[in-house]
Scaffold this motif. Structure first.
Motif, short mmCIF file in Angstrom:
data_model
loop_
_atom_site.label_atom_id
_atom_site.label_comp_id
_atom_site.label_asym_id
_atom_site.label_seq_id
_atom_site.Cartn_x
_atom_site.Cartn_y
_atom_site.Cartn_z
N GLY A 144 -74.49 -55.86 93.23
CA GLY A 144 -73.23 -55.94 92.51
C GLY A 144 -72.35 -54.70 92.51
N GLY A 145 -72.94 -53.53 92.71
CA GLY A 145 -72.18 -52.30 92.54
C GLY A 145 -70.83 -52.28 93.25
N PRO A 146 -70.82 -52.38 94.58
CA PRO A 146 -69.55 -52.27 95.29
C PRO A 146 -68.56 -53.37 94.88
CG PRO A 146 -71.41 -52.02 96.79
CD PRO A 146 -71.99 -52.44 95.49
N ALA A 147 -69.06 -54.59 94.64
CA ALA A 147 -68.17 -55.71 94.30
C ALA A 147 -67.53 -55.50 92.92
CB ALA A 147 -68.95 -57.03 94.34
N VAL A 148 -68.33 -55.06 91.93
CA VAL A 148 -67.79 -54.83 90.58
C VAL A 148 -66.76 -53.70 90.65
CG1 VAL A 148 -68.35 -54.03 88.25
CG2 VAL A 148 -69.83 -55.68 89.38
N SER A 149 -67.09 -52.68 91.41
CA SER A 149 -66.20 -51.53 91.55
C SER A 149 -64.84 -51.94 92.13
CB SER A 149 -66.89 -50.50 92.45
OG SER A 149 -66.04 -49.47 92.78
N ALA A 150 -64.87 -52.79 93.17
CA ALA A 150 -63.62 -53.23 93.80
C ALA A 150 -62.81 -54.10 92.84
CB ALA A 150 -63.94 -54.01 95.08
N LEU A 151 -63.49 -54.98 92.08
CA LEU A 151 -62.77 -55.84 91.13
C LEU A 151 -62.18 -54.99 90.00
CD1 LEU A 151 -62.03 -58.75 90.39
CD2 LEU A 151 -64.25 -58.97 89.23
N ALA A 152 -62.91 -53.96 89.58
CA ALA A 152 -62.44 -53.10 88.49
C ALA A 152 -61.13 -52.41 88.84
CB ALA A 152 -63.51 -52.06 88.15
N ASP A 153 -60.96 -52.13 90.13
CA ASP A 153 -59.72 -51.48 90.57
C ASP A 153 -58.49 -52.31 90.25
OD1 ASP A 153 -60.41 -49.02 91.50
OD2 ASP A 153 -60.88 -49.70 93.53
N LYS A 154 -58.69 -53.63 90.14
CA LYS A 154 -57.55 -54.53 89.86
C LYS A 154 -57.35 -54.73 88.36
CE LYS A 154 -58.57 -57.18 94.04
NZ LYS A 154 -59.43 -58.31 94.38
N GLY A 155 -58.30 -54.25 87.55
CA GLY A 155 -58.23 -54.50 86.11
C GLY A 155 -57.54 -53.37 85.35
N ARG A 156 -57.28 -53.64 84.04
CA ARG A 156 -56.58 -52.66 83.21
C ARG A 156 -57.56 -51.98 82.26
NH1 ARG A 156 -52.93 -56.98 80.49
NH2 ARG A 156 -54.97 -58.00 80.72
N SER A 157 -57.56 -50.65 82.25
CA SER A 157 -58.41 -49.90 81.32
C SER A 157 -57.97 -50.21 79.90
CB SER A 157 -58.28 -48.40 81.57
OG SER A 157 -59.16 -48.01 82.56
N GLY A 158 -58.94 -50.44 79.02
CA GLY A 158 -58.61 -50.65 77.60
C GLY A 158 -58.33 -52.10 77.26
N ALA A 159 -58.13 -52.97 78.25
CA ALA A 159 -57.85 -54.38 77.95
C ALA A 159 -59.06 -55.03 77.30
CB ALA A 159 -57.45 -55.11 79.22
N ILE A 160 -60.25 -54.71 77.79
CA ILE A 160 -61.49 -55.21 77.18
C ILE A 160 -62.40 -54.00 76.92
CG2 ILE A 160 -63.51 -56.69 77.46
CD1 ILE A 160 -61.87 -58.49 79.28
N GLU A 161 -62.68 -53.75 75.64
CA GLU A 161 -63.54 -52.61 75.28
C GLU A 161 -64.98 -53.10 75.15
OE1 GLU A 161 -63.13 -49.43 74.97
OE2 GLU A 161 -60.94 -49.26 75.10
N LEU A 162 -65.89 -52.45 75.84
CA LEU A 162 -67.29 -52.86 75.76
C LEU A 162 -68.13 -51.77 75.09
CD1 LEU A 162 -67.61 -54.39 79.33
CD2 LEU A 162 -67.35 -55.65 77.19
N ALA A 163 -69.34 -52.17 74.66
CA ALA A 163 -70.23 -51.24 73.96
C ALA A 163 -70.61 -50.06 74.84
CB ALA A 163 -71.49 -51.99 73.54
N ARG A 164 -70.75 -48.89 74.21
CA ARG A 164 -71.24 -47.69 74.92
C ARG A 164 -72.47 -47.20 74.17
NH1 ARG A 164 -66.28 -48.62 76.23
NH2 ARG A 164 -64.98 -47.41 77.64
N PRO A 165 -73.59 -47.92 74.32
CA PRO A 165 -74.77 -47.59 73.51
C PRO A 165 -75.23 -46.15 73.71
CG PRO A 165 -75.10 -49.64 74.72
CD PRO A 165 -73.85 -49.02 75.25
N MET A 166 -75.59 -45.52 72.62
CA MET A 166 -76.18 -44.17 72.60
C MET A 166 -75.25 -43.06 73.07
SD MET A 166 -80.13 -44.87 73.67
CE MET A 166 -80.69 -43.27 73.11
N ILE A 167 -73.97 -43.36 73.23
CA ILE A 167 -73.08 -42.32 73.77
C ILE A 167 -73.03 -41.11 72.84
CG2 ILE A 167 -70.90 -43.25 72.81
CD1 ILE A 167 -69.62 -42.45 75.57
#
Ligand code: KG4
Ligand code: ZN
Length: 346
Positions: free
Chosen positions: A179-202
């Motif tokens: 999945g790595g390369p495919a998720v990375s390529a799709l992420a390039d088309k998405g907007r930062s901050g549109a969907i906030e996800l959990a950041r456990p233990m940050i």
């Protein structure tokens, strides 16, 4: 000294030839990705059978590429663990058989030591000591690397590895394995901050991490979406996921730099090929006047060159007696579970 390196711990058969005087002479790789894709992940038995088909042919291929003969080899390095038991056994069998026939030493290498040392195949290469962030499909660890063979674990994931989270997110988004390369390529088309996800233990005060909560948070977002197939939603979710992973890894790496006062950083393992992660870590480390190193792009994921490099480094530091004790005896084992900190100290 001419060393043949063999990697077969998972779904890639990698073979390479390295020399102490001339560096990396040749490498060859066969990836099983297409074979496993139909199943959505690695099928161990199929992996082992495919390694059997490829290993010797790839060894002959690198020798031919470099214009060397088997008799020119001074030693063989093979991944001893961690990894899939059957897959590891194939590489080990081939390595020990060749070594036995040629009466040369064979050394078992820790897969993650290979990933780490792949960064030293880049130019410029990191000098010791350094801080290492190892991000692969099976491991996510931060270590202090004092020198060859001297590793101190500072923190690691308590559950899923970062690469595993990429692969599971890809599955949820209907993207192909791995999945790595495919998720990375799709992420390039998405907007930062549109969907906030959990950041456990940050914000936890240590260097440990957790990525299974992030995976659950992706799953919840998919389940709650009015139309999970919607292109904008999928791209925003991929972006949200990549942002969350890079935030956690960046936060932990910065914390590790502060704690250890080390300014030299190495990022290695399959996920270190990720462009968004590279860019983020480069900027964070530069801001702190540190230096950051990655393996050459094609040597981030599994390959034979990293095992050959680790083997050469270990062979070079051995006494003649120690080398003698490794001369092909025909008997061998593998270590499917093995901590890098439990390897022989140099
Ligand atoms: O180090 P590696 O080749 O194998 C293991 O030792 O596990 O790492 C494989 C992992 C997979 O999870 C894959 O999805 C991930 O590395 N990966 C990436 C990228 N390329 C490979 N993850 C994010 N972005 C990439 N470009
Ligand atoms: Zn790996």
């Amino acid at each position: 000294m001419l060393i043949l390196g063999i990697e077969s711990s998972c779904d890639e058969t990698g073979v390479a030839l390295i020399s102490d005087k001339e560096g990396l002479l040749a490498d060859a790789l066969h990836t099983q990705i297409d074979m496993h894709r139909a199943y959505g992940g690695v099928v161990p038995e199929l992996a082992s059978r495919d390694h059997i088909r490829r290993a010797v042919a790839l060894a002959d291929e690198v020798l031919a590429k470099a214009g060397k003969r088997r008799e020119d080899l001074d030693g063989i390095a093979v991944t001893e663990g961690p990894g899939l038991a059957g897959a590891l056994l194939v590489g080990a069998s081939v390595a020990h058989a060749i070594a036995w026939a040629l009466e040369i030493p064979v050394i078992g290498i820790h897969h993650l030591e290979g990933h780490l040392l792949a960064a030293r195949l880049a130019d410029p290469k990191p000098e010791f000591p350094f801080l290492a962030l190892l991000v692969s499909g099976g491991h996510t660890q931060i270590m202090r690397v004092e020198s060859f063979g001297r590793y101190e674990m500072l923190g690691q994931t308590l559950d899923d590895a970062a690469g595993e989270a990429f692969d599971k997110t890809a599955q949820l988004l209907g993207l192909p394995y791995p999945g790595g390369p495919a998720v990375s390529a799709l992420a390039d088309k998405g907007r930062s901050g549109a969907i906030e996800l959990a950041r456990p233990m940050i914000h936890s005060p240590n260097l440990d991490m957790s990525f299974s909560g992030l995976k659950t948070s992706v799953l919840t977002a998919v389940r709650n979406a009015p139309n999970p197939e919607d292109e904008v939603f999928r791209a925003d979710l991929a972006r949200g996921f990549v942002d969350a992973v890079t935030d956690v890894l960046a936060a932990k790496l910065i914390r590790a730099m502060k704690q250890t006062k080390l300014k030299r950083v190495v990022v290695a393992g399959g996920v270190s090929a990720n462009r968004q992660l590279r860019e983020r870590l480069i900027s964070e480390v530069k801001k702190r006047r540190g230096e950051i190193f990655f393996p050459p792009m094609r040597l981030c994921t599994d390959n034979g060159a990293m095992i050959a490099a680790a083997g050469l480094a270990r062979f070079e530091r051995m006494t003649p007696e120690a080398l003698e004790s490794l001369r092909g005896k025909g008997a061998f084992g593998v270590k499917p579970r093995w901590q890098l900190t439990d390897t022989e100290r140099l």
